[in-house]
Design an enzyme around this catalytic site. Sequence first.
Site, PDB file in Angstrom:
ATOM      1  CE  LYS A 106      15.161  43.167 -19.772  1.00 21.02           C
ATOM      2  NZ  LYS A 106      17.151  44.107 -19.859  1.00 21.02           N
TER       3      LYS A 106
ATOM      4  CG  ASN B  54      28.405  37.263 -22.583  1.00 22.45           C
ATOM      5  OD1 ASN B  54      28.452  37.088 -23.483  1.00 22.45           O
ATOM      6  ND2 ASN B  54      28.080  38.455 -22.084  1.00 22.45           N
TER       7      ASN B  54
ATOM      8  N   PRO C  19      24.207  50.590 -19.328  1.00 23.40           N
ATOM      9  CG  PRO C  19      24.109  52.145 -21.351  1.00 23.40           C
ATOM     10  CD  PRO C  19      25.173  51.319 -19.950  1.00 23.40           C
ATOM     11  CG  ASP C  20      17.945  47.224 -19.814  1.00 21.64           C
ATOM     12  OD1 ASP C  20      17.326  46.980 -21.311  1.00 21.64           O
ATOM     13  OD2 ASP C  20      17.302  46.416 -19.144  1.00 21.64           O
ATOM     14  CB  ILE C  21      20.714  48.659 -25.370  1.00 19.60           C
ATOM     15  CG1 ILE C  21      21.853  48.507 -24.625  1.00 19.60           C
ATOM     16  CG2 ILE C  21      20.587  48.710 -26.847  1.00 19.60           C
ATOM     17  CD1 ILE C  21      23.034  47.844 -25.787  1.00 19.60           C
TER      18      ILE C  21
HETATM   19  O1  C5P Z   1      18.242  42.350 -18.076  1.00 20.81           O
HETATM   20  P1  C5P Z   1      18.607  40.588 -18.687  1.00 20.81           P
HETATM   21  O2  C5P Z   1      19.707  41.058 -19.525  1.00 20.81           O
HETATM   22  O3  C5P Z   1      17.861  39.527 -18.344  1.00 20.81           O
HETATM   23  O4  C5P Z   1      17.474  41.068 -20.111  1.00 20.81           O
HETATM   24  C1  C5P Z   1      18.084  39.818 -21.128  1.00 20.81           C
HETATM   25  C2  C5P Z   1      17.236  41.324 -22.448  1.00 20.81           C
HETATM   26  O5  C5P Z   1      17.624  43.225 -22.338  1.00 20.81           O
HETATM   27  C3  C5P Z   1      18.412  40.703 -24.120  1.00 20.81           C
HETATM   28  O6  C5P Z   1      16.427  41.166 -25.020  1.00 20.81           O
HETATM   29  C4  C5P Z   1      19.038  41.817 -24.159  1.00 20.81           C
HETATM   30  O7  C5P Z   1      20.044  42.219 -25.660  1.00 20.81           O
HETATM   31  C5  C5P Z   1      19.119  42.861 -23.407  1.00 20.81           C
HETATM   32  N1  C5P Z   1      19.868  43.494 -22.765  1.00 20.81           N
HETATM   33  C6  C5P Z   1      20.405  45.146 -23.345  1.00 20.81           C
HETATM   34  N2  C5P Z   1      20.605  46.088 -22.989  1.00 20.81           N
HETATM   35  C7  C5P Z   1      21.478  45.711 -21.326  1.00 20.81           C
HETATM   36  C8  C5P Z   1      20.542  44.571 -21.362  1.00 20.81           C
HETATM   37  C9  C5P Z   1      20.409  43.669 -21.313  1.00 20.81           C
HETATM   38  O8  C5P Z   1      19.557  45.108 -24.502  1.00 20.81           O
HETATM   39  N3  C5P Z   1      22.213  46.157 -20.851  1.00 20.81           N
END
Ligand code: C5P
Length: 407
Positions: free
Chosen positions: A349, A216, A313-315
């Site tokens: 989150k 992106n 995975p959502d970090i």
């Molecule tokens: O879920 P979304 O992308 O809208 O959320 C954005 C926030 O979550 C940002 O702080 C981004 O760095 C973090 N994020 C993450 N891992 C992911 C997706 C988003 O840490 N897979």
Amino acid sequence: MSELQHLAGKHILLGLSGGIACYKSAELVRLLSKAGATVQVVMTEAAEQFITPVTMQALSNRPVVSSQWDAREPNNMAHINLSREADLMLVAPASADFIAKLAQGRADDLLSLMALARPIERCPLAVAPAMNREMWAHPATQRNLEQIRADGAFLLGPGNGDQACGEVGDGRMLEAAELLDEVIALFQPKRLAGLKLLISAGPTFEPIDPVRGITNHSSGKMGFAIARAAREAGAEVTLVAGPVHLPTPRGVKRIDVQTAQQMFDAVLPLAASHRVFVATAAVADWRPAAAADHKIKKDGSGQAPSIAMTENPDILAAVAALPQGPYCVGFAAESQDLVTHGRAKLIRKGVPLIVGNIGPATFGRDDNALLLIDAEGEREIPHNDKLTLARELVRGIAERLLHTQRP
Ligand code: C5P
């Protein structure tokens, strides 16, 4: 404030002692002035062997002073007059001999006299050593450095690398641009002193095959600005960066990764040992389920290949769920309804602070505006360059930490 004016209103006494690195100080005067500072150059006799006062006067737009007997000062007290106006005394280059003088509090020339006569509460002393590696490593030099540090001096560098004498090692003076960053940092309040910050930044790159991938437009600029601002505020900063073309801020530890999974694998083991995690990375939500081993070729059928995707995975959510985790700050780049989406993200989150911005328009730009969203409400950090925004955000985080017990 633009990047150019981070030293606006500051007056700097720049002292040069003898060393070949004096040539770098010419560039340093230019950079300090460009950053908005006024610079009074003071040179020792030895420094004048390496660069002329004429050069330094032309660049600083002020006559250079070098003698304690300079009759131009009406009361003949240059050491008092000039050190009373200064916000910082920077000795660059600082020779081994000059550092020895500082350590002993000797004052037999104008520069050492000024170092002793300056009001130490108001005018800190910063020293940029420049010498041969053997001189640097000598126990006498190390003892002297220890002493001037204990007396309150800030040590800037030295760097490591090729030396004028042909040897390689520690003792090179930092480059002018590095010294500028250090000077700017010295003036920032130490709101995060002693704390460890972990930051994710940039995009991720999810390979489709060996030559293609999904990524992106995130430039990483906001995350890198936060890393710099946090380090300026005294934090120990680790920056986990996706593929970006940005220099590492001084003093920041950087770990480069490509994919979301690699970012996750780098961040998670570090998270619990950090006090704060700031997730600025634009992490890809999905990745190709399996990257092809070889370049996917057109097969002549006119049919595009279909690529099976799997969720990353959502970090941030994973770090926020750690039992002994850091204070977590998430970012929300939205195209509309910042407050509604940001607040939803805060809850989804499980983080105490979300920083909202109108995303697509800001990717790659040097400026932006931020909205801090937490349980208390919303606060806007108005439009500015990203470093100024980052400093404001660091202030916001520091204030919130005061009211947050470590779990
Ligand atoms: O879920 P979304 O992308 O809208 O959320 C954005 C926030 O979550 C940002 O702080 C981004 O760095 C973090 N994020 C993450 N891992 C992911 C997706 C988003 O840490 N897979």
